[in-house]
Design a protein around this motif. Sequence first.
Motif, PDB file in Angstrom:
ATOM      1  N   PRO A  18      28.400   3.664  71.091  1.00  0.00           N
ATOM      2  CA  PRO A  18      26.517   3.811  71.749  1.00  0.00           C
ATOM      3  C   PRO A  18      26.051   3.031  71.313  1.00  0.00           C
ATOM      4  CG  PRO A  18      27.633   5.381  70.305  1.00  0.00           C
ATOM      5  CD  PRO A  18      29.256   4.369  71.076  1.00  0.00           C
ATOM      6  N   GLY A  19      26.239   2.935  69.687  1.00  0.00           N
ATOM      7  CA  GLY A  19      25.447   2.016  69.260  1.00  0.00           C
ATOM      8  C   GLY A  19      25.177   0.292  69.759  1.00  0.00           C
ATOM      9  N   THR A  20      26.645  -0.665  70.323  1.00  0.00           N
ATOM     10  CA  THR A  20      26.538  -1.503  71.101  1.00  0.00           C
ATOM     11  C   THR A  20      24.999  -2.125  72.357  1.00  0.00           C
ATOM     12  OG1 THR A  20      28.944  -1.618  69.576  1.00  0.00           O
ATOM     13  CG2 THR A  20      27.885  -3.341  71.645  1.00  0.00           C
ATOM     14  N   ALA A  21      26.202  -0.451  72.796  1.00  0.00           N
ATOM     15  CA  ALA A  21      24.570  -0.635  74.395  1.00  0.00           C
ATOM     16  C   ALA A  21      23.443  -0.383  74.327  1.00  0.00           C
ATOM     17  CB  ALA A  21      25.334   0.539  74.915  1.00  0.00           C
ATOM     18  N   GLU A  22      23.140   0.281  72.646  1.00  0.00           N
ATOM     19  CA  GLU A  22      21.779   0.880  72.530  1.00  0.00           C
ATOM     20  C   GLU A  22      21.326  -0.630  72.244  1.00  0.00           C
ATOM     21  OE1 GLU A  22      18.535   3.088  70.399  1.00  0.00           O
ATOM     22  OE2 GLU A  22      20.155   4.272  70.297  1.00  0.00           O
ATOM     23  N   GLY A  51      22.892   5.333  74.478  1.00  0.00           N
ATOM     24  CA  GLY A  51      24.380   5.213  73.290  1.00  0.00           C
ATOM     25  C   GLY A  51      24.289   6.966  73.614  1.00  0.00           C
ATOM     26  N   THR A  52      23.452   7.945  74.204  1.00  0.00           N
ATOM     27  CA  THR A  52      23.931   9.275  75.284  1.00  0.00           C
ATOM     28  C   THR A  52      24.282   9.242  75.959  1.00  0.00           C
ATOM     29  OG1 THR A  52      21.784   9.836  73.828  1.00  0.00           O
ATOM     30  CG2 THR A  52      22.675  11.286  75.470  1.00  0.00           C
ATOM     31  N   THR A  86      28.793  10.377  76.111  1.00  0.00           N
ATOM     32  CA  THR A  86      29.132  11.485  77.259  1.00  0.00           C
ATOM     33  C   THR A  86      30.033  10.874  77.856  1.00  0.00           C
ATOM     34  OG1 THR A  86      26.526  12.217  78.107  1.00  0.00           O
ATOM     35  CG2 THR A  86      27.838  13.166  78.619  1.00  0.00           C
ATOM     36  N   PHE A  87      29.993  10.004  78.466  1.00  0.00           N
ATOM     37  CA  PHE A  87      31.235   9.583  78.912  1.00  0.00           C
ATOM     38  C   PHE A  87      32.529   9.521  78.610  1.00  0.00           C
ATOM     39  CE2 PHE A  87      28.344   7.094  82.183  1.00  0.00           C
ATOM     40  CZ  PHE A  87      28.205   7.928  82.997  1.00  0.00           C
ATOM     41  N   CYS A 117      33.979   8.253  84.959  1.00  0.00           N
ATOM     42  CA  CYS A 117      33.899   7.306  83.282  1.00  0.00           C
ATOM     43  C   CYS A 117      35.296   6.579  83.400  1.00  0.00           C
ATOM     44  CB  CYS A 117      34.287   9.245  82.519  1.00  0.00           C
ATOM     45  SG  CYS A 117      33.512  10.163  82.631  1.00  0.00           S
ATOM     46  N   ILE A 118      35.407   5.970  83.246  1.00  0.00           N
ATOM     47  CA  ILE A 118      36.629   4.025  83.106  1.00  0.00           C
ATOM     48  C   ILE A 118      36.302   3.527  84.067  1.00  0.00           C
ATOM     49  CG2 ILE A 118      38.790   2.994  82.499  1.00  0.00           C
ATOM     50  CD1 ILE A 118      38.751   5.451  80.395  1.00  0.00           C
ATOM     51  N   SER A 119      35.321   3.361  85.405  1.00  0.00           N
ATOM     52  CA  SER A 119      35.456   2.741  85.374  1.00  0.00           C
ATOM     53  C   SER A 119      33.753   2.140  85.673  1.00  0.00           C
ATOM     54  CB  SER A 119      34.728   3.175  87.331  1.00  0.00           C
ATOM     55  OG  SER A 119      35.603   2.925  87.757  1.00  0.00           O
TER      56      SER A 119
END
Length: 499
Positions: free
Chosen positions: A146-150, A168-169, A173-174, A427-429
């Motif tokens: 999530p840190g990478t995503a944000e 991140g959230t 969650t996924f 989630c995986i997609s």
Amino acid sequence: MTSSGSSAGVFQYEAVPRGETTPMSSTKNFSAAINSREQLTPKTNAQSYAIELNELKRKEAGDYDPYDHSDIEHPTTNFETLIHLLKSSFGTGILAMPLAFYHSGYILGIIGTSVIGLLCTYCMHMLVRTEYELCKRKKVPSLTYPGTAEAALAEGPPFLAKLAPYSGTISNTFLLLYQLGICCVYTVFVAENIKNVLDQYMANPVDERIIMVIILLPLVFINYIKNLKFLAPLTIVANVLTFVSFAIIFYFIFSKKVTLEDREPIGDYRDFPLYFGTVLFALEAIGMIMPLKNEMKNPQNFGSCCGVLNIGMLAVVVLYMMTGLFGYLAYGKHVLGSISYTIDPENIAAQVCKLMLAVAIFTTHALSMYVAIDIVWTQNLLRRFEKSYYVNIWEYAIRTCLVVLTFGLAVAIPYIDLFISLVGALCISCSGIAFPAIMDSCVQWQSHRGVKMVLIHAKNVAIALFALLGLVVGTATSLEKIIEKFGPIESNSLNSTST
């Protein structure tokens, strides 16, 4: 200028422009280590000396390398990381591959598994590369998923940058739903395999829920292991049991007549989403990629050409393909949801195989729960309790609650695999395919121009659209199967056996 045989000469040649003289004491851009003849003496191998000197100057000049700053209390070796990657991939999904090939047909199954395997591996590499680049820019040793995503979205186009605070959230969650879902499936799988063996010796069938209650306390205890370093010995044992079990399964497969007669090269197109969901759920280990790399002693070896990721995924894809292909060719339309359910239930070797698989998957439960615990405890709740005298008690309480939660879901929902296939398709997609592509485009948003920029973003858009298609079709198909299973008229299809 002096020759390169002197440390001062090399320094002056690299640091001082031609025609100027700068006293050594007045240089402020480099540390005393570079200016000291005592600390940097000429070496016998001039090439090695020059490389080390350039490395020191690179670091002093501010080129931050995250791998030089990792500080892990119990780092894992390359081999231990490979073992963890293999074990996290060899779960219940591989045992459902023969059924997946039944849905796709053997020709399409071979091609599809290869393509999906390459796509999953490429997306994992994109995630690792994106995290490394962001760590260099932010000057931090490592980042979570999530840190990478944000951080990635914050550097992307304006319409995506607005979503950065929420990314991140969303990603957490996924990942959390997926990892908890896997643990639910593992709980059911362990109980079902033990039940299948006990039913051969008991007058009345055993209720698998009773077996789940019996294994609950051992599940809690094994999830008290706090780091991957100490899980490695158990994982090695589990891998040995898994490979022995596969040897027994292949023995039964090749004891049958492996034939192309009555075997479809291309299956019914309406079942393709079931094939896609099964293979994607089985192959994708995106939740383990970041923790595994960040726990390594030499993380630069994770994503290299002959590194842990490529070797591990090559082994995984080949073994998945062999299991699916030969399992389907041997049993045809009679293959069940798990190949372990398909082999002779009365044979002693088959029963031993099921018990070994139960033990192996039991151990893998702790490996999958590691990611869920990291999300719930380390990333969210630890900051609230880290100053408490009872911080360790709180951590063990959270670990216990997560295990009990997955246990409760496994007991309450009789066909948990249908719900997990739905969560997996959703989630995986997203987290395994679409998100890494989006993050890659965001990180490279300001780095390239012209044709190269167009090609990079076109490639990532195509990957994201493919993931979206898999999400919609896979989710719709999973919902349809759930309605059939829990509708007024329960389906009695042979191939609807739980995986």
